[in-house]
Design an enzyme around this catalytic site. Sequence first.
Site, PDB file in Angstrom:
ATOM      1  N   TYR A  87     -18.580 -36.098  -8.382  1.00 30.83           N
ATOM      2  CA  TYR A  87     -18.216 -35.737  -9.755  1.00 30.83           C
ATOM      3  C   TYR A  87     -17.703 -34.288  -9.800  1.00 30.83           C
ATOM      4  O   TYR A  87     -16.847 -33.937 -10.611  1.00 30.83           O
ATOM      5  CB  TYR A  87     -19.389 -35.955 -10.717  1.00 30.83           C
ATOM      6  CG  TYR A  87     -18.958 -36.069 -12.165  1.00 30.83           C
ATOM      7  CD1 TYR A  87     -18.109 -37.093 -12.591  1.00 30.83           C
ATOM      8  CD2 TYR A  87     -19.393 -35.142 -13.118  1.00 30.83           C
ATOM      9  CE1 TYR A  87     -17.704 -37.194 -13.908  1.00 30.83           C
ATOM     10  CE2 TYR A  87     -18.998 -35.240 -14.446  1.00 30.83           C
ATOM     11  CZ  TYR A  87     -18.152 -36.273 -14.826  1.00 30.83           C
ATOM     12  OH  TYR A  87     -17.753 -36.368 -16.141  1.00 30.83           O
ATOM     13  N   LYS A  97     -17.779 -30.659 -17.938  1.00 26.43           N
ATOM     14  CA  LYS A  97     -18.630 -31.291 -18.961  1.00 26.43           C
ATOM     15  C   LYS A  97     -19.693 -30.305 -19.463  1.00 26.43           C
ATOM     16  O   LYS A  97     -20.057 -30.351 -20.652  1.00 26.43           O
ATOM     17  CB  LYS A  97     -19.290 -32.557 -18.420  1.00 26.43           C
ATOM     18  CG  LYS A  97     -18.319 -33.712 -18.178  1.00 26.43           C
ATOM     19  CD  LYS A  97     -17.546 -34.134 -19.428  1.00 26.43           C
ATOM     20  CE  LYS A  97     -16.860 -35.488 -19.257  1.00 26.43           C
ATOM     21  NZ  LYS A  97     -15.962 -35.788 -20.395  1.00 26.43           N
TER      22      LYS A  97
HETATM   23  P1  NAD Z   1     -10.276 -43.837 -20.025  1.00 28.41           P
HETATM   24  O1  NAD Z   1      -9.462 -43.622 -18.800  1.00 28.41           O
HETATM   25  O2  NAD Z   1     -10.167 -45.127 -20.703  1.00 28.41           O
HETATM   26  O3  NAD Z   1     -10.039 -42.657 -21.054  1.00 28.41           O
HETATM   27  C1  NAD Z   1      -9.670 -41.361 -20.670  1.00 28.41           C
HETATM   28  C2  NAD Z   1      -8.530 -40.969 -21.572  1.00 28.41           C
HETATM   29  O4  NAD Z   1      -8.148 -39.608 -21.373  1.00 28.41           O
HETATM   30  C3  NAD Z   1      -7.266 -41.827 -21.340  1.00 28.41           C
HETATM   31  O5  NAD Z   1      -6.895 -42.459 -22.532  1.00 28.41           O
HETATM   32  C4  NAD Z   1      -6.212 -40.799 -20.933  1.00 28.41           C
HETATM   33  O6  NAD Z   1      -4.926 -41.137 -21.382  1.00 28.41           O
HETATM   34  C5  NAD Z   1      -6.768 -39.568 -21.646  1.00 28.41           C
HETATM   35  N1  NAD Z   1      -6.165 -38.323 -21.159  1.00 28.41           N
HETATM   36  C6  NAD Z   1      -6.241 -37.757 -19.936  1.00 28.41           C
HETATM   37  N2  NAD Z   1      -5.472 -36.644 -19.887  1.00 28.41           N
HETATM   38  C7  NAD Z   1      -4.902 -36.517 -21.110  1.00 28.41           C
HETATM   39  C8  NAD Z   1      -3.967 -35.590 -21.675  1.00 28.41           C
HETATM   40  N3  NAD Z   1      -3.459 -34.562 -20.965  1.00 28.41           N
HETATM   41  N4  NAD Z   1      -3.592 -35.773 -22.974  1.00 28.41           N
HETATM   42  C9  NAD Z   1      -4.069 -36.805 -23.709  1.00 28.41           C
HETATM   43  N5  NAD Z   1      -4.938 -37.713 -23.217  1.00 28.41           N
HETATM   44  C10 NAD Z   1      -5.341 -37.571 -21.930  1.00 28.41           C
HETATM   45  O7  NAD Z   1     -11.795 -43.585 -19.537  1.00 28.41           O
HETATM   46  P2  NAD Z   1     -13.151 -43.430 -20.379  1.00 28.41           P
HETATM   47  O8  NAD Z   1     -14.215 -43.647 -19.382  1.00 28.41           O
HETATM   48  O9  NAD Z   1     -13.096 -44.208 -21.602  1.00 28.41           O
HETATM   49  O10 NAD Z   1     -13.157 -41.859 -20.718  1.00 28.41           O
HETATM   50  C11 NAD Z   1     -13.274 -41.343 -22.022  1.00 28.41           C
HETATM   51  C12 NAD Z   1     -14.224 -40.147 -22.035  1.00 28.41           C
HETATM   52  O11 NAD Z   1     -15.537 -40.611 -21.740  1.00 28.41           O
HETATM   53  C13 NAD Z   1     -13.900 -39.077 -21.007  1.00 28.41           C
HETATM   54  O12 NAD Z   1     -14.153 -37.800 -21.555  1.00 28.41           O
HETATM   55  C14 NAD Z   1     -14.920 -39.348 -19.917  1.00 28.41           C
HETATM   56  O13 NAD Z   1     -15.190 -38.192 -19.177  1.00 28.41           O
HETATM   57  C15 NAD Z   1     -16.102 -39.763 -20.766  1.00 28.41           C
HETATM   58  N6  NAD Z   1     -17.170 -40.477 -20.076  1.00 28.41           N
HETATM   59  C16 NAD Z   1     -16.892 -41.571 -19.312  1.00 28.41           C
HETATM   60  C17 NAD Z   1     -17.931 -42.249 -18.663  1.00 28.41           C
HETATM   61  C18 NAD Z   1     -17.660 -43.434 -17.767  1.00 28.41           C
HETATM   62  O14 NAD Z   1     -18.485 -43.727 -16.895  1.00 28.41           O
HETATM   63  N7  NAD Z   1     -16.577 -44.144 -17.947  1.00 28.41           N
HETATM   64  C19 NAD Z   1     -19.261 -41.809 -18.830  1.00 28.41           C
HETATM   65  C20 NAD Z   1     -19.501 -40.696 -19.645  1.00 28.41           C
HETATM   66  C21 NAD Z   1     -18.449 -40.039 -20.255  1.00 28.41           C
HETATM   67  O1  0WE Z   2     -15.979 -38.432 -16.719  1.00 31.33           O
HETATM   68  C1  0WE Z   2     -15.798 -39.419 -16.037  1.00 31.33           C
HETATM   69  C2  0WE Z   2     -14.434 -39.693 -15.449  1.00 31.33           C
HETATM   70  C3  0WE Z   2     -13.743 -38.426 -15.149  1.00 31.33           C
HETATM   71  C4  0WE Z   2     -12.431 -38.481 -14.441  1.00 31.33           C
HETATM   72  C5  0WE Z   2     -11.984 -39.526 -13.644  1.00 31.33           C
HETATM   73  C6  0WE Z   2     -10.754 -39.436 -13.003  1.00 31.33           C
HETATM   74  C7  0WE Z   2     -10.248 -40.514 -12.085  1.00 31.33           C
HETATM   75  C8  0WE Z   2      -8.746 -40.483 -11.958  1.00 31.33           C
HETATM   76  C9  0WE Z   2     -11.641 -37.362 -14.550  1.00 31.33           C
HETATM   77  N1  0WE Z   2     -10.455 -37.253 -13.924  1.00 31.33           N
HETATM   78  C10 0WE Z   2     -10.003 -38.261 -13.167  1.00 31.33           C
HETATM   79  N2  0WE Z   2      -8.815 -38.095 -12.526  1.00 31.33           N
HETATM   80  C11 0WE Z   2      -8.187 -39.099 -11.881  1.00 31.33           C
HETATM   81  O2  0WE Z   2      -7.121 -38.892 -11.264  1.00 31.33           O
HETATM   82  N3  0WE Z   2     -16.856 -40.246 -15.788  1.00 31.33           N
HETATM   83  C12 0WE Z   2     -18.151 -39.892 -16.306  1.00 31.33           C
HETATM   84  C13 0WE Z   2     -16.758 -41.461 -14.945  1.00 31.33           C
HETATM   85  C14 0WE Z   2     -17.120 -41.034 -13.563  1.00 31.33           C
HETATM   86  O3  0WE Z   2     -16.216 -40.460 -12.763  1.00 31.33           O
HETATM   87  C15 0WE Z   2     -16.856 -40.135 -11.586  1.00 31.33           C
HETATM   88  C16 0WE Z   2     -18.198 -40.529 -11.654  1.00 31.33           C
HETATM   89  C17 0WE Z   2     -18.375 -41.099 -12.930  1.00 31.33           C
HETATM   90  C18 0WE Z   2     -19.644 -41.624 -13.479  1.00 31.33           C
HETATM   91  C19 0WE Z   2     -16.366 -39.495 -10.452  1.00 31.33           C
HETATM   92  C20 0WE Z   2     -17.231 -39.287  -9.371  1.00 31.33           C
HETATM   93  C21 0WE Z   2     -18.564 -39.673  -9.447  1.00 31.33           C
HETATM   94  C22 0WE Z   2     -19.049 -40.300 -10.585  1.00 31.33           C
END
Ligand code: NAD
Ligand code: 0WE
Length: 261
Positions: free
Chosen positions: A155, A162
């Site tokens: 991560y 974050k």
């Molecule tokens: P997702 O890929 O569906 O959403 C991420 C979004 O960020 C996408 O819609 C992408 O277009 C947008 N984005 C990235 N760069 C951007 C930019 N320059 N301008 C505008 N939009 C931009 O994935 P998700 O998991 O739904 O992520 C949403 C949020 O939830 C993120 O902040 C992620 O860190 C957080 N989150 C995800 C998880 C997980 O496990 N999936 C857990 C906790 C928190």
């Molecule tokens: O916040 C996130 C996702 C964050 C994320 C993921 C990507 C993948 C593609 C940010 N930037 C990028 N850039 C890319 O090019 N999460 C909480 C989901 C997540 O991501 C991980 C996790 C978990 C959970 C990455 C490593 C380890 C655990």
Amino acid sequence: MFLEGKKFLICGLANKRSIAAGIAKSMTEQGAQLAFSYQSERLKRNVESIANELGHGILIECDVASDSSIKDMFKILEKDWNKIDGIIHSIGFAPANELEGDYLESATREGFKIAHDISSYSFTALAKEGAHMLNENSALLTLTYHGSTQSLPNYNVMGLAKASLEANTRFLAASLGKQTIRVNAISAGPIKTLAAAGVKNFRKMLSSYNERAPLGRTVTIEEVGNVAAFLCSDLASGITGEITYVDAGFSTSALSVREDS
Ligand code: NAD
Ligand code: 0WE
């Protein structure tokens, strides 16, 4: 329906697996009217079909890396709506090569800058440019992850970003409190979205998660969506600057030894 008559802008919908899709579904069920922003033309069709399915029609392109793109988005939104009741920030990004391997080895100045800019500063930027459109008792919401607080493999720089986003939530709450605007974050457990798709060993991570979490499972985007709808509603009028965990209890449990394994 506790969001009846309220309007929200949702930023960060990419596809039907996005956390933003779960939030949109739940907020719609509670009577909210929604507008969506998407990062680039490439995502427009996806976002359009999800929005239409839920009965919403306002879609605006916005790259949060650019102040002018954010300004333009609010200008366009103002043509349809005078005021809104909140903004959902569901956006995070770090360059892929920073999310693999040893933190110290993969860290770069440029990757750090991008991760903090897109994942934390953009929340401030949306608040700054959108503030003039926010009604009294509006709510801002962002999505964070427990990697802000405890380290875990891969991560890496996102954990730092974050941590910044969570501090950002508290400072924005302090700034906007006098305008009666609340600012909160949901810390979601891991969910297999687009942003998680390429992550090394994500499946292994999920299974160790199931073992340690008190509920013995991960969470769904609908469960996150329900808490988002609550936090953006007047039911949560006394909550601001808060990080609410929606993680099946994982972060509250240090260790779990299951009897049957
Ligand atoms: P997702 O890929 O569906 O959403 C991420 C979004 O960020 C996408 O819609 C992408 O277009 C947008 N984005 C990235 N760069 C951007 C930019 N320059 N301008 C505008 N939009 C931009 O994935 P998700 O998991 O739904 O992520 C949403 C949020 O939830 C993120 O902040 C992620 O860190 C957080 N989150 C995800 C998880 C997980 O496990 N999936 C857990 C906790 C928190
Ligand atoms: O916040 C996130 C996702 C964050 C994320 C993921 C990507 C993948 C593609 C940010 N930037 C990028 N850039 C890319 O090019 N999460 C909480 C989901 C997540 O991501 C991980 C996790 C978990 C959970 C990455 C490593 C380890 C655990």
